[in-house]
Design a protein around this motif. Structure first.
Motif, PDB file in Angstrom:
ATOM      1  N   UNK A   1      -8.084   1.349  -3.213  1.00  0.00           N
ATOM      2  CA  UNK A   1      -8.827   0.809  -2.074  1.00  0.00           C
ATOM      3  C   UNK A   1      -7.838   0.408  -0.995  1.00  0.00           C
ATOM      4  N   UNK A   2      -8.084   0.890   0.213  1.00  0.00           N
ATOM      5  CA  UNK A   2      -7.195   0.567   1.332  1.00  0.00           C
ATOM      6  C   UNK A   2      -7.747  -0.671   2.025  1.00  0.00           C
ATOM      7  N   UNK A   3      -7.010  -1.771   1.991  1.00  0.00           N
ATOM      8  CA  UNK A   3      -7.538  -3.021   2.558  1.00  0.00           C
ATOM      9  C   UNK A   3      -7.707  -2.940   4.067  1.00  0.00           C
ATOM     10  N   UNK A   4      -8.719  -3.635   4.545  1.00  0.00           N
ATOM     11  CA  UNK A   4      -8.992  -3.686   5.977  1.00  0.00           C
ATOM     12  C   UNK A   4     -10.106  -4.676   6.201  1.00  0.00           C
TER      13      UNK A   4
ATOM     14  N   UNK B   1       3.707   3.833  -3.956  1.00  0.00           N
ATOM     15  CA  UNK B   1       2.864   2.791  -3.382  1.00  0.00           C
ATOM     16  C   UNK B   1       3.357   2.391  -1.996  1.00  0.00           C
ATOM     17  N   UNK B   2       4.670   2.291  -1.832  1.00  0.00           N
ATOM     18  CA  UNK B   2       5.216   1.900  -0.532  1.00  0.00           C
ATOM     19  C   UNK B   2       4.936   2.960   0.527  1.00  0.00           C
ATOM     20  N   UNK B   3       5.004   4.240   0.138  1.00  0.00           N
ATOM     21  CA  UNK B   3       4.738   5.317   1.093  1.00  0.00           C
ATOM     22  C   UNK B   3       3.273   5.302   1.527  1.00  0.00           C
ATOM     23  N   UNK B   4       2.354   5.072   0.568  1.00  0.00           N
ATOM     24  CA  UNK B   4       0.929   5.000   0.892  1.00  0.00           C
ATOM     25  C   UNK B   4       0.658   3.809   1.814  1.00  0.00           C
ATOM     26  N   UNK B   5       1.290   2.663   1.508  1.00  0.00           N
ATOM     27  CA  UNK B   5       1.118   1.480   2.354  1.00  0.00           C
ATOM     28  C   UNK B   5       1.574   1.748   3.777  1.00  0.00           C
ATOM     29  N   UNK B   6       2.731   2.397   3.913  1.00  0.00           N
ATOM     30  CA  UNK B   6       3.258   2.712   5.240  1.00  0.00           C
ATOM     31  C   UNK B   6       2.321   3.669   5.977  1.00  0.00           C
TER      32      UNK B   6
ATOM     33  N   UNK C   1       0.752  -3.674   4.286  1.00  0.00           N
ATOM     34  CA  UNK C   1       1.937  -4.042   3.519  1.00  0.00           C
ATOM     35  C   UNK C   1       1.744  -3.660   2.057  1.00  0.00           C
ATOM     36  N   UNK C   2       2.854  -3.421   1.378  1.00  0.00           N
ATOM     37  CA  UNK C   2       2.800  -3.050  -0.032  1.00  0.00           C
ATOM     38  C   UNK C   2       2.205  -4.174  -0.868  1.00  0.00           C
ATOM     39  N   UNK C   3       2.547  -5.419  -0.538  1.00  0.00           N
ATOM     40  CA  UNK C   3       2.040  -6.562  -1.314  1.00  0.00           C
ATOM     41  C   UNK C   3       0.529  -6.684  -1.201  1.00  0.00           C
ATOM     42  N   UNK C   4      -0.021  -6.481   0.018  1.00  0.00           N
ATOM     43  CA  UNK C   4      -1.464  -6.553   0.207  1.00  0.00           C
ATOM     44  C   UNK C   4      -2.153  -5.410  -0.529  1.00  0.00           C
ATOM     45  N   UNK C   5      -1.573  -4.202  -0.450  1.00  0.00           N
ATOM     46  CA  UNK C   5      -2.147  -3.054  -1.142  1.00  0.00           C
ATOM     47  C   UNK C   5      -2.157  -3.292  -2.649  1.00  0.00           C
ATOM     48  N   UNK C   6      -1.075  -3.881  -3.139  1.00  0.00           N
ATOM     49  CA  UNK C   6      -0.969  -4.181  -4.571  1.00  0.00           C
ATOM     50  C   UNK C   6      -2.023  -5.216  -4.982  1.00  0.00           C
ATOM     51  N   UNK C   7      -2.168  -6.282  -4.172  1.00  0.00           N
ATOM     52  CA  UNK C   7      -3.099  -7.361  -4.506  1.00  0.00           C
ATOM     53  C   UNK C   7      -4.551  -6.890  -4.472  1.00  0.00           C
TER      54      UNK C   7
END
Length: 519
Positions: free
Chosen positions: A454-457, A422-427, A432-438
């Protein structure tokens, strides 16, 4: 007279002695063989089976077929087998057995039992870095259509049924051909190339509007001229051949990208016109095929010349896009696409690039190239470059072209691949990992292969292309810094840094603010 008779008697005795030695030489148990077969190996590809005999020197041989039952017979002159030939795995091949026996006391006969009719082809190979002399026998399948070497991605809906952009990914070498050998004598180019090619496939397969095609899917060899043919059969929009290099010293490092040279293109155009009557040479790419045999030689050459010029121009352009994005991942040996004589790049209707991902002769670079993490980083850089290229010039009729024309942006989703975290995908997507998780309702960082994230934006305004492209940044020059050091620090080429800041030379001053172009 007495002396003369004695001399004659001595000559007769010497003649008889030499004849006796010759007789001893051909008696059983005294035969010496020029060559020995030390090993035999088998490789299966989608279209043929390759059998390789390792011999200690070049051999003379003949090959023919027999029916009732079907067999392939190979007679190898003045040779013998060391050990046994019975350890081969014939799974998924037409070969059902192999046996050998002496023939004419000095020669060796090898018989391949086959389950169905095959067309044999054979040749010898000189020693290379890994193997000595070899006799190669290829058994081509008969009675079935050639296999198009592609992994079909899962079907995904498209807006208004616009087609995907097809990217052909060619892992260099394979099977009997190991390619470059690493500094340690164990790392093989064919394995590195296949791993990076698979990573590129995975990345593209997760993106809407792209359809990746693998030229080879496993450890087998595909003929050089066949590789662009497979790309054409799959209606490819671009052809990427993945390789790793080697050099005589351990200092050489970095990525180099090659396109076809203009002089070689002219020679290739002449060859295609001369051979146009075989009907195999077509033009048109995805939009439709045109046979060269329908035109007079002068017109056929003109068409080829125009098409090849376009292909080379687009190849160089696409190469620059990929180099720009790879600059943030790897050292660039050359910051512009080079041009050379490379068989796999000779398509007149498909932009084609050969990407040397690094040097296996360099211990530091070789150790990185065999790691899955660095392979994924290289794949990400290559995919970002491909996306950037097609975002600027999408092929007509594609989903990407339709979206660009209508200012419609696809959903920003990503399918989790093997090895992802998850951290690698976020980077990778700049969140951020927390936003991606949420945004995905995850209670932890645990994800599974095949899961769609879903990639937030900013709602639908952020698409997969933009998620791959970071924004420009700034750097304030400190005392003692040089332009080349800054370029190296941000892993971009010196020429790009000059261009982004409109610098005529490498002169900079303390406190000056430089724009660092995004990869």
């Amino acid at each position: 007279m007495l002396r003369s008779r004695k001399t004659s008697s001595t000559c007769i005795s010497l003649f008889r002695f030499m004849a006796f030695l010759s007789l001893l030489h051909i008696l059983p148990g005294t035969v010496t063989f020029a060559a020995e077969i030390n090993d035999v190996r088998l490789w299966r590809s989608p279209e043929y089976t390759r059998i390789v005999f390792d011999v200690d020197e070049k051999v003379e041989y003949s090959i023919f077929t027999l029916e009732g039952p079907d067999r392939i017979v190979i007679d190898i002159a003045n040779s013998q087998v060391r050990g046994t030939l019975s350890a081969l795995d014939f799974k998924d091949s037409p070969v059902t057995g192999i046996r050998s026996a002496a023939r004419n006391e000095r020669d060796l006969r090898v018989v391949l039992d086959v389950a169905n009719v095959v067309n044999p082809s054979s040749f010898t190979l000189p020693p290379n870095g890994e193997f000595g002399h070899r006799l190669v026998v290829d058994l081509y399948d008969v009675g079935r259509e050639p296999v198009i070497a592609t992994i079909q991605p899962p079907t995904r809906p498209q807006l208004d049924q616009r087609r995907d952009i097809v990217v052909a990914i060619d892992a260099g070498h394979g099977g009997e051909d190991p390619g470059a050998i690493g500094f340690d004598g164990r790392i093989k180019e064919k394995d590195v190339a296949l791993a990076i090619a698979r990573a590129i496939y995975d990345r593209l397969n997760a993106l809407p509007g792209y359809h990746p095609v693998m030229i080879r899917q496993g450890d087998y060899y595909v003929q050089l001229q066949r590789r662009p043919e497979i790309a054409r059969q799959n209606r490819a929009d671009i052809f990427l051949s993945i390789h790793a290099d080697s050099f005589s010293t351990a200092r050489a490092e970095g990525v180099t990208i090659y396109a076809l040279s203009q002089s070689i293109a002219e020679d290739e155009n002449i060859r295609r016109v001369q051979e146009k009557e075989n009907g195999a040479d077509l033009l048109g790419g995805v939009s439709g095929d045109t046979s060269l045999r329908n035109f007079e030689d002068d017109l056929a050459f003109t068409l080829l010349d125009l098409s090849m010029a376009w292909s080379i121009e687009q190849s160089i352009t696409a190469g620059s896009y990929i180099l720009n994005t790879l600059g943030s991942v790897a050292t660039l040996r050359r910051d512009k696409a080079q041009q050379g004589n490379l068989w796999v790049l000779r398509s007149p209707d498909i932009p084609s690039l050969l990407i040397e991902t690094g040097y296996l002769s360099n211990p530091g670079e070789a150790r990185k190239l065999v790691t899955s993490n660095y392979q994924r980083q290289l794949a990400d850089g290559i995919v970002r470059g491909v996306m950037n290229y097609f975002q600027d010039r999408p092929p007509e009729g594609t989903l990407v072209a339709w979206q660009k024309q209508n200012n419609i942006r696809p959903e920003s989703e990503y399918t989790v691949q093997r090895g992802d975290s998850l951290s690698e995908i976020a980077q990778r997507f700049g969140v951020s990992t927390s936003v991606l998780r949420a945004d995905n309702g995850l209670r932890s960082d645990t994800i599974r292969i095949g899961q769609r994230l879903t990639i937030p934006g900013s709602g639908q305004a952020m698409n997969s292309f933009e998620a791959f492209v970071p924004a420009d940044s700034e750097h304030t020059i400190s005392r003692g810094e040089t332009l080349s050091e800054i370029a190296q620090k941000y892993r971009i080429s010196l020429s790009r840094l000059r261009e982004a800041n409109q610098l005529r030379n490498d002169t900079i001053r303390v406190g000056q603010v430089l724009i660092i172009p995004a990869s």
